[in-house]
Write a protein that holds these residues in place. Sequence first.
Motif, PDB file in Angstrom:
ATOM      1  N   ASP A  89       0.821  -1.101  -0.016  1.00  0.00           N
ATOM      2  CA  ASP A  89       0.247  -0.041  -0.100  1.00  0.00           C
ATOM      3  C   ASP A  89       1.064   1.203  -0.139  1.00  0.00           C
ATOM      4  OD1 ASP A  89      -2.317  -1.711   2.197  1.00  0.00           O
ATOM      5  OD2 ASP A  89      -2.509  -1.216   0.351  1.00  0.00           O
ATOM      6  N   THR A  90       2.282   1.191   0.114  1.00  0.00           N
ATOM      7  CA  THR A  90       2.982   2.283   0.158  1.00  0.00           C
ATOM      8  C   THR A  90       3.062   3.079  -1.171  1.00  0.00           C
ATOM      9  OG1 THR A  90       4.451   1.372   1.795  1.00  0.00           O
ATOM     10  CG2 THR A  90       5.434   3.003   0.192  1.00  0.00           C
ATOM     11  N   ALA A  91       2.559   4.333  -1.044  1.00  0.00           N
ATOM     12  CA  ALA A  91       2.711   5.096  -2.281  1.00  0.00           C
ATOM     13  C   ALA A  91       2.214   6.640  -1.699  1.00  0.00           C
ATOM     14  CB  ALA A  91       1.364   4.485  -3.147  1.00  0.00           C
ATOM     15  N   VAL A  92       2.215   7.545  -3.044  1.00  0.00           N
ATOM     16  CA  VAL A  92       1.778   8.951  -2.546  1.00  0.00           C
ATOM     17  C   VAL A  92       0.208   8.705  -3.005  1.00  0.00           C
ATOM     18  CG1 VAL A  92       1.701  11.156  -3.348  1.00  0.00           C
ATOM     19  CG2 VAL A  92       3.921   9.878  -2.930  1.00  0.00           C
ATOM     20  N   TYR A  93      -0.420   9.190  -2.134  1.00  0.00           N
ATOM     21  CA  TYR A  93      -2.005   9.215  -2.162  1.00  0.00           C
ATOM     22  C   TYR A  93      -2.506  10.669  -2.494  1.00  0.00           C
ATOM     23  CZ  TYR A  93      -2.291   4.248  -0.350  1.00  0.00           C
ATOM     24  OH  TYR A  93      -2.094   3.018  -0.303  1.00  0.00           O
ATOM     25  N   TYR A  94      -3.438  10.711  -3.637  1.00  0.00           N
ATOM     26  CA  TYR A  94      -4.048  11.634  -4.137  1.00  0.00           C
ATOM     27  C   TYR A  94      -5.392  11.814  -3.912  1.00  0.00           C
ATOM     28  CZ  TYR A  94       0.508  12.070  -6.403  1.00  0.00           C
ATOM     29  OH  TYR A  94       2.101  12.278  -6.573  1.00  0.00           O
ATOM     30  N   CYS A  95      -6.043  12.865  -3.649  1.00  0.00           N
ATOM     31  CA  CYS A  95      -7.390  12.840  -3.817  1.00  0.00           C
ATOM     32  C   CYS A  95      -7.802  13.819  -5.046  1.00  0.00           C
ATOM     33  CB  CYS A  95      -8.032  13.863  -2.618  1.00  0.00           C
ATOM     34  SG  CYS A  95      -7.980  15.254  -2.422  1.00  0.00           S
ATOM     35  N   ALA A  96      -9.143  13.479  -5.475  1.00  0.00           N
ATOM     36  CA  ALA A  96      -9.222  14.198  -6.680  1.00  0.00           C
ATOM     37  C   ALA A  96     -10.901  14.203  -6.741  1.00  0.00           C
ATOM     38  CB  ALA A  96      -8.978  13.116  -7.891  1.00  0.00           C
ATOM     39  N   ALA A  97     -11.423  15.392  -7.457  1.00  0.00           N
ATOM     40  CA  ALA A  97     -12.576  15.712  -7.541  1.00  0.00           C
ATOM     41  C   ALA A  97     -13.193  16.004  -8.983  1.00  0.00           C
ATOM     42  CB  ALA A  97     -12.998  16.761  -6.684  1.00  0.00           C
ATOM     43  N   ARG A  98     -14.366  15.773  -9.164  1.00  0.00           N
ATOM     44  CA  ARG A  98     -14.992  16.078 -10.641  1.00  0.00           C
ATOM     45  C   ARG A  98     -16.537  16.501 -10.270  1.00  0.00           C
ATOM     46  NH1 ARG A  98     -18.044  10.749 -12.675  1.00  0.00           N
ATOM     47  NH2 ARG A  98     -17.465  11.327 -14.652  1.00  0.00           N
ATOM     48  N   GLU A  99     -16.781  17.702 -11.420  1.00  0.00           N
ATOM     49  CA  GLU A  99     -18.270  18.126 -11.087  1.00  0.00           C
ATOM     50  C   GLU A  99     -19.124  17.292 -11.659  1.00  0.00           C
ATOM     51  OE1 GLU A  99     -18.167  22.779 -10.818  1.00  0.00           O
ATOM     52  OE2 GLU A  99     -16.539  22.203 -12.330  1.00  0.00           O
ATOM     53  N   HIS A 100     -19.399  16.299 -11.078  1.00  0.00           N
ATOM     54  CA  HIS A 100     -20.385  15.413 -11.688  1.00  0.00           C
ATOM     55  C   HIS A 100     -20.615  14.491 -10.285  1.00  0.00           C
ATOM     56  CE1 HIS A 100     -22.248  11.755 -13.486  1.00  0.00           C
ATOM     57  NE2 HIS A 100     -22.348  12.348 -14.680  1.00  0.00           N
ATOM     58  N   PRO A 101     -21.916  14.161 -10.359  1.00  0.00           N
ATOM     59  CA  PRO A 101     -22.307  13.415  -9.018  1.00  0.00           C
ATOM     60  C   PRO A 101     -21.830  11.786  -8.765  1.00  0.00           C
ATOM     61  CG  PRO A 101     -24.244  13.749 -10.112  1.00  0.00           C
ATOM     62  CD  PRO A 101     -23.248  14.637 -11.041  1.00  0.00           C
ATOM     63  N   GLY A 102     -21.748  11.478 -10.232  1.00  0.00           N
ATOM     64  CA  GLY A 102     -21.388   9.988 -10.067  1.00  0.00           C
ATOM     65  C   GLY A 102     -20.002   9.528 -10.016  1.00  0.00           C
ATOM     66  N   GLY A 103     -19.394   8.540  -9.131  1.00  0.00           N
ATOM     67  CA  GLY A 103     -18.225   8.485  -9.094  1.00  0.00           C
ATOM     68  C   GLY A 103     -17.459   7.471 -10.325  1.00  0.00           C
ATOM     69  N   SER A 104     -16.161   7.628 -10.324  1.00  0.00           N
ATOM     70  CA  SER A 104     -15.570   7.033 -11.469  1.00  0.00           C
ATOM     71  C   SER A 104     -14.223   6.536 -10.924  1.00  0.00           C
ATOM     72  CB  SER A 104     -15.245   8.051 -12.485  1.00  0.00           C
ATOM     73  OG  SER A 104     -14.517   7.475 -13.775  1.00  0.00           O
ATOM     74  N   TRP A 105     -13.764   5.559 -11.601  1.00  0.00           N
ATOM     75  CA  TRP A 105     -12.458   4.871 -11.156  1.00  0.00           C
ATOM     76  C   TRP A 105     -11.479   5.445 -12.259  1.00  0.00           C
ATOM     77  CZ3 TRP A 105     -10.128   1.761 -15.023  1.00  0.00           C
ATOM     78  CH2 TRP A 105     -10.970   1.509 -15.880  1.00  0.00           C
ATOM     79  N   LEU A 106     -11.790   6.011 -13.244  1.00  0.00           N
ATOM     80  CA  LEU A 106     -10.964   6.642 -14.211  1.00  0.00           C
ATOM     81  C   LEU A 106     -10.259   8.050 -13.780  1.00  0.00           C
ATOM     82  CD1 LEU A 106     -12.953   5.879 -17.493  1.00  0.00           C
ATOM     83  CD2 LEU A 106     -11.124   4.586 -16.428  1.00  0.00           C
ATOM     84  N   SER A 107      -8.880   8.054 -13.667  1.00  0.00           N
ATOM     85  CA  SER A 107      -8.170   9.404 -13.299  1.00  0.00           C
ATOM     86  C   SER A 107      -8.477  10.510 -14.437  1.00  0.00           C
ATOM     87  CB  SER A 107      -6.708   9.134 -13.287  1.00  0.00           C
ATOM     88  OG  SER A 107      -6.037   8.961 -14.603  1.00  0.00           O
ATOM     89  N   ASN A 108      -8.865   9.985 -15.720  1.00  0.00           N
ATOM     90  CA  ASN A 108      -9.056  11.283 -16.471  1.00  0.00           C
ATOM     91  C   ASN A 108     -10.390  12.096 -16.392  1.00  0.00           C
ATOM     92  OD1 ASN A 108      -6.640  10.999 -17.812  1.00  0.00           O
ATOM     93  ND2 ASN A 108      -7.531   9.623 -19.601  1.00  0.00           N
ATOM     94  N   ASP A 109     -11.159  11.366 -15.691  1.00  0.00           N
ATOM     95  CA  ASP A 109     -12.560  12.054 -15.348  1.00  0.00           C
ATOM     96  C   ASP A 109     -12.587  12.864 -14.468  1.00  0.00           C
ATOM     97  OD1 ASP A 109     -14.560   8.918 -15.916  1.00  0.00           O
ATOM     98  OD2 ASP A 109     -13.947  10.482 -17.136  1.00  0.00           O
ATOM     99  N   TYR A 110     -11.388  13.217 -13.538  1.00  0.00           N
ATOM    100  CA  TYR A 110     -11.087  14.102 -12.403  1.00  0.00           C
ATOM    101  C   TYR A 110     -10.316  15.080 -12.834  1.00  0.00           C
ATOM    102  CZ  TYR A 110     -13.211  10.193  -9.749  1.00  0.00           C
ATOM    103  OH  TYR A 110     -13.728   9.335  -9.055  1.00  0.00           O
ATOM    104  N   PRO A 111     -10.629  16.384 -13.013  1.00  0.00           N
ATOM    105  CA  PRO A 111      -9.964  17.713 -13.435  1.00  0.00           C
ATOM    106  C   PRO A 111      -9.348  18.277 -12.198  1.00  0.00           C
ATOM    107  CG  PRO A 111     -12.241  18.208 -13.560  1.00  0.00           C
ATOM    108  CD  PRO A 111     -12.233  16.698 -13.227  1.00  0.00           C
ATOM    109  N   TYR A 112      -9.826  17.984 -11.091  1.00  0.00           N
ATOM    110  CA  TYR A 112      -9.069  18.479  -9.881  1.00  0.00           C
ATOM    111  C   TYR A 112      -8.442  17.682  -8.922  1.00  0.00           C
ATOM    112  CZ  TYR A 112     -12.518  22.065 -11.334  1.00  0.00           C
ATOM    113  OH  TYR A 112     -13.450  22.959 -12.111  1.00  0.00           O
ATOM    114  N   TRP A 113      -7.063  17.951  -8.601  1.00  0.00           N
ATOM    115  CA  TRP A 113      -6.194  17.032  -7.600  1.00  0.00           C
ATOM    116  C   TRP A 113      -5.505  17.963  -6.786  1.00  0.00           C
ATOM    117  CZ3 TRP A 113      -5.568  11.880  -8.972  1.00  0.00           C
ATOM    118  CH2 TRP A 113      -6.171  11.210 -10.160  1.00  0.00           C
ATOM    119  N   GLY A 114      -5.184  17.116  -5.674  1.00  0.00           N
ATOM    120  CA  GLY A 114      -4.545  17.528  -4.552  1.00  0.00           C
ATOM    121  C   GLY A 114      -3.052  17.489  -4.733  1.00  0.00           C
ATOM    122  N   GLN A 115      -2.278  17.652  -3.829  1.00  0.00           N
ATOM    123  CA  GLN A 115      -0.797  17.665  -4.200  1.00  0.00           C
ATOM    124  C   GLN A 115      -0.204  16.372  -3.632  1.00  0.00           C
ATOM    125  OE1 GLN A 115      -2.136  18.824  -1.506  1.00  0.00           O
ATOM    126  NE2 GLN A 115      -0.935  18.089   0.241  1.00  0.00           N
ATOM    127  N   GLY A 116      -0.954  15.572  -2.831  1.00  0.00           N
ATOM    128  CA  GLY A 116      -0.612  14.201  -2.618  1.00  0.00           C
ATOM    129  C   GLY A 116       0.173  14.063  -1.237  1.00  0.00           C
TER     130      GLY A 116
END
Length: 123
Positions: A89-116
Amino acid sequence: VQLVESGGGLVQAGGSLRLSCATSGRTFSNPAMGWFRQAPGKEREFVAAITWSGESTYYRNSVQGRFTISRDNAKNTMYLQMNSLKPEDTAVYYCAAREHPGGSWLSNDYPYWGQGTQVTVSS
């Protein structure tokens, strides 16, 4: 729009950590959110996602049953409770957000990201 992760650190295998992701700035329009991670030398991968309402959650198979994603919309904050941590599980963990109510597993669906935030699990 800003996403800021916190809660990472060093933990022994079998231990627990709780990550937080706070959002600020422009008001999102019913955003779904997710957690992704990237280990050294590997591609970024999906970890978990949660819908705007919080009613539906999604996990990658390897964390199912060990990680729990949740959110508190009143606090504009999302969480990832990680239990029974493993060295893989060792890694840099990032949170992401998208302006859509449905969840997605695709990183390209998220335009907003944290720094990790770094999570290191020792064996």
